[in-house]
Structures are given as structure tokens and as C-alpha cells.
Design an enzyme around this catalytic site. Sequence first.
Site, PDB file in Angstrom:
ATOM      1  CB  THR A 379      -0.900  -0.043   1.256  1.00  0.00           C
ATOM      2  OG1 THR A 379      -1.565  -1.280   1.270  1.00  0.00           O
ATOM      3  CG2 THR A 379      -1.865   1.099   1.354  1.00  0.00           C
ATOM      4  CG  ASN A 399      -3.464  -7.334   0.176  1.00  0.00           C
ATOM      5  OD1 ASN A 399      -3.365  -6.610   1.165  1.00  0.00           O
ATOM      6  ND2 ASN A 399      -3.803  -8.587   0.258  1.00  0.00           N
ATOM      7  CD  GLN A 418      -6.442  -5.150  -1.893  1.00  0.00           C
ATOM      8  OE1 GLN A 418      -5.979  -5.222  -0.759  1.00  0.00           O
ATOM      9  NE2 GLN A 418      -5.832  -4.522  -2.872  1.00  0.00           N
ATOM     10  CG  ASP A 421      -7.164  -6.953   2.481  1.00  0.00           C
ATOM     11  OD1 ASP A 421      -6.373  -7.557   3.224  1.00  0.00           O
ATOM     12  OD2 ASP A 421      -6.931  -5.815   2.044  1.00  0.00           O
ATOM     13  CB  SER A 450      -9.661  -1.603   2.954  1.00  0.00           C
ATOM     14  OG  SER A 450      -8.496  -0.834   2.963  1.00  0.00           O
ATOM     15  CB  SER A 451      -6.517  -1.267   7.488  1.00  0.00           C
ATOM     16  OG  SER A 451      -6.867  -2.501   8.041  1.00  0.00           O
ATOM     17  N   GLY A 472      -0.991  -2.157   6.033  1.00  0.00           N
ATOM     18  CA  GLY A 472      -2.069  -3.015   6.530  1.00  0.00           C
ATOM     19  C   GLY A 472      -2.773  -2.375   7.716  1.00  0.00           C
TER      20      GLY A 472
HETATM   21  N1  GLY Z   1      -4.747  -4.378   1.543  1.00  0.00           N
HETATM   22  C1  GLY Z   1      -4.600  -3.685   2.751  1.00  0.00           C
HETATM   23  C2  GLY Z   1      -5.810  -2.924   3.140  1.00  0.00           C
HETATM   24  O1  GLY Z   1      -6.587  -2.551   2.282  1.00  0.00           O
HETATM   25  O2  GLY Z   1      -6.020  -2.712   4.309  1.00  0.00           O
END
Ligand code: GLY
Length: 569
Positions: A379, A399, A418, A421, A450-451, A472
Site C-alpha cells: 500500500t 495488497n 486483494q 483481505d 480494508s484498513s 495493513g
Molecule cells: N490491503 C490492505 C488494506 O486494504 O487494508
Amino acid sequence: MQPLFNLFVLLLYFLIANPVYSDSAAGKNLPYANANEIGAVATVNPLATQAGMEAFESGGNAIDAAVTAALTLGVVDSHNSGIGGGAFVLVHWADGSVEAIDGREMAPGAASRDMFVRNGKADPELSQTGALAVGIPGSLAAYQHLIQKGGKRSLSDALQPGASLSIKGFPIDSVFANRIGRVADKIRQFPATSSLLLDDEGEPLGRGDILVQPDLALTYLKIAKQGVEYFYRGDFAALTAKWMHENGGIITADDFRNYQIKSRRPVDTYYNGYRIIGFPPPSSGGVHVAQILNMLGYLPVKSLATGERYHLLAEIMKRAFADRAYWLGDPDYSRVPRGIIDPDYAKKLVATIDPVRVTTVKQHGMPPNHDVDLFEKHTTHVAAADKQGNWVAITTTLNTSFGSKVVVPGTGVLLNNQMDDFSIQPGVANAFGLIGQEANSIAPGKRPLSSMSPTIVLKDAQPVLTLGAAGGPTIITQVVQALVNTLDLGMPLDEAVAASRIHHQWSPDLLFVETSIHQDILDALSGKGHVLKNREHLGSTQAIGIDENGNFVSISEPRIQKLNTAREN
Ligand code: GLY
């Protein structure tokens, strides 16, 4: 013949097109001397930041700068992000309105809840590497919407620096080289990815090697000419669907055709006299940044000693992540309660914290009105701002490093992983150790949780800060700590981002601490019952604020700059 023809087209382009990018500042650190006159952009990579600044110089605004920088990152920082991935974009438009543009990947139409389960057990290898790991990419559609709505230049202009750098090549930095080395065995499974990132002996390209990406250049140039149609309805979709069909994947050309960005209502919270605007589900970022700030609002943060602050923050993070695991998912498919960001709920959770001892959090909490009051349906982060009042926060990702490791032959585009996730089986951890339940299970067309936490802060209705992070689940806790450091502790933005970080995500029940934290503080935290896990670095934050003279201050993660300079000297 085709590769020779492509090379010829590229050479011709290179000779006559006089690309926008010049390498006058390649590799140099920022800030630009003229940043305050025209606007500011912050990214993790100097070449991408330069491309963004050149967009300003060519008459663009913060929207153009942000999109140009993001598309350039897809070339020079392609382990983290690219058009094969997804993005969340938060914008404060010059007219004062705010918008959350959801360009998150979508599960293919043939996806199913147990698609990664084999013999009763989830197989993370399938959700992390190869054809099944890929979701339908959304970042390009999000950038197009952004630039069409508020840019002063075109998407085609924004693609040029990336195209140019793909053709000319750029020296691989330490972080990039390290990432290739770490996943080389997985890369070897995919011939097009191997020919891009490994040398003739099949060994990983190293620091200082020049990475040239002619296929990616052609893809960028075709999008520049044909628009995003090329990607979602044209040859790119067809080539990808063909490769998927031949390699055990389920993505079809219709999945690309059906992809849509969503415009969502941002999450609003008030903290310390500031309005904090965050990204709503399917990001968990905005919700949990708000929830954590709500809890901190009941504590005397300014007067706490550093060790006490870390202890309370850790206990708060733990409670927020327990809720994340149970309640959060794509709001178009799952019932995500608004009560999670209710200040009274925060008060109840804070009341369960012991100021001197670690408490065990066995399960999620129960937010008020949880069944009726719902959210409607590795990310990188780019921050940009201009004097007209456009402030942008883009968090974008494949990701994990190099996503699924798949490059569809002939395109140069790395595809995301992704799908990992999603909660691939209730209670089974993903690549970040995060667990989830039904709210985040797989369904056709659904978006994985997602974070990513692009965030914009207003004071008296004026934007004063745009920030976000990579890493993440640490994205959420990095953003919170940058906000606490600036809004509570009054640190200048550079110090706020550089300050030592901690991270707790409920499960595993460990407190991650940066090694820069003083041993006395670490001992005190252990004394309170925290089980500590050292990390040299936790994440990577980008931010733009304004100083006391009203000038932009733009910050690129000092930890990454340090890693690259240390290893290059
Ligand atoms: N792939 C990491 C997030 O979207 O949190």
C-alpha cells in the site's frame, strides 16, 4: 514480431513525444522550493512526487498532481500500488464539499464464500498468490472520476510521466530491491513477472539495476489514447480474462465491464475542536480512527506521560480491532453499525480499561442500535493540496508486495491479491494476521474490508491537514498517532510523523513497538502486562499540513527515506 513492433512504437514515442518527465530531480529529496506558491504533493517516492509537482507547473491543480503522482507510483513503486490494484480517494473540493470515492477491488462474479477452502481448511496460498487471489481493479476508474470532475488537465496528461519512466527506466532503490528478493520464489511461478523482475539467471534485480517496463509503457499509452475503456472494456480486459481462463482463474471480461466506483458518504468525527473526515466502509479505517479518537476524547491525553499514553492507546486499539473483526465488511452486503462511532459507546468501552494493567478483551463490543442504524450501503499514500482549496488523500494498493505476483503477459500490469483481505474462513488470519467473520465473507461483486484510512482534517471549516499511510492494519494506528501528535501534543508535522509508533490489533494479543522507543518505557509497558513485539519500523505515512504562516508543509515518511539513503550511501 509483436514485441519488436511494440519496441519500435515505444522508441518512436520516446523520440518524438517529448515526455513531460525530466530527470532533473530524480532521486533528490523534497521539498520543492516553489511548493508553497502552487501547491504541494507528498509521496513515498521522489520520482512520483516530482511528477506530481510537474503537473502543478503545467497548469494542474491538486487533483491533477495527486492522480499524476499515483499513476507514476504504479511504475516506480510497483510493489505497493498500480492500476492493477485498488484505491480509496478522499477529496475536499475547492467548493467546500467532501467526497469519498471507492475504487476498491470487487470480487469476480464467480467468487464464492468458500472458494479458498480445500478439504475443509482455508488455503492462504490461494488467496495470496496467483489467479484466484485477484480482485477486479478499481484505482484507474477512481482516478478517471477524480480528474474528470475536478482536474484541470486530462487523464492522458497524468499518464505521461509514468509512461516515460517505464520506457526510460529508473534505478531500483533499496526498499524495492528488498521486496523483490523477499518474494522471488513466488515471482518465479509467473513467466511475465519473472522476465520483469528477475535477471537472465533468474535472480532478483538488485539495488541500482535499471528497471525498464516496455509493456507497461504501452498499456499506459493505450489508456492515454483510448481512455479507461481500453482497460475495462477493451484489450486489457480481454487479455486478462484469457490468461485467467488458461491459469485456473475465474475473472471474465464481464467482470471488468461490470466494475463501478462508488461515491460514499465520508465518516465525520470531532476531536479537540477539529473535524476529522475519514473513509467509510468497506474501509475500516475511517470508522476505527473515529472510534479510537472518540475513546481518547475521554482521556487527558495532553497530560499523560509517554508510557501511560502508549498503554492507554494500546488498550483502546485492542477494543477497536475486536469490533473490526466482528462488525466490519462491505456495507452493500453486510450490516455495519453506525453505533461503533457513537461517543457514548466509546465512553462505555473506555470504562472497561484499567489504567495500570492490561485487560483481556475476549470479544467484540455491542454498539448501540447495532441492528438498525447502519452505514449505507503493502500500500501507499499520496497527499496533495492547492491554494484553491482542493485537498486530496489517496491510499492505493496491490495488497501485499507485488500483489498476486501475476503480470498478464503483454500488459506489464501487476495484479492485486486483494481477495486475501476477505475473511477466507471465519477466524482464519489473513496476510496481516487479521481475522474476520461473516460481515467480511466472500460474495460475488463484494469488496474486501480494508484498513486504508485517507483522512482530511478541517479547522473552522477550512482544511488544515491531509494524511494517510501504508502498512495493513497499522494504517489505522499510524493515522491516529499522527493526529494525536499534532492535534493533542502540538508537534510540528515532521516530528509528529517521525515520532515512535506502537500498534495493537487485538489478535494476536501483542503490542508491537518500534525499537526507537526508550527502554524505560518498554519496561513500564511490560510491567503493566503487555506482551511486546519489537519492530524496526511500523508503516509509512504521508501528510501535508500548513505552518503558522499559512504555507504548505509536505512530509514523506522519514523511515523510508532513511532506509533508502542509509543503504545507498
Ligand atoms: N490491503 C490492505 C488494506 O486494504 O487494508
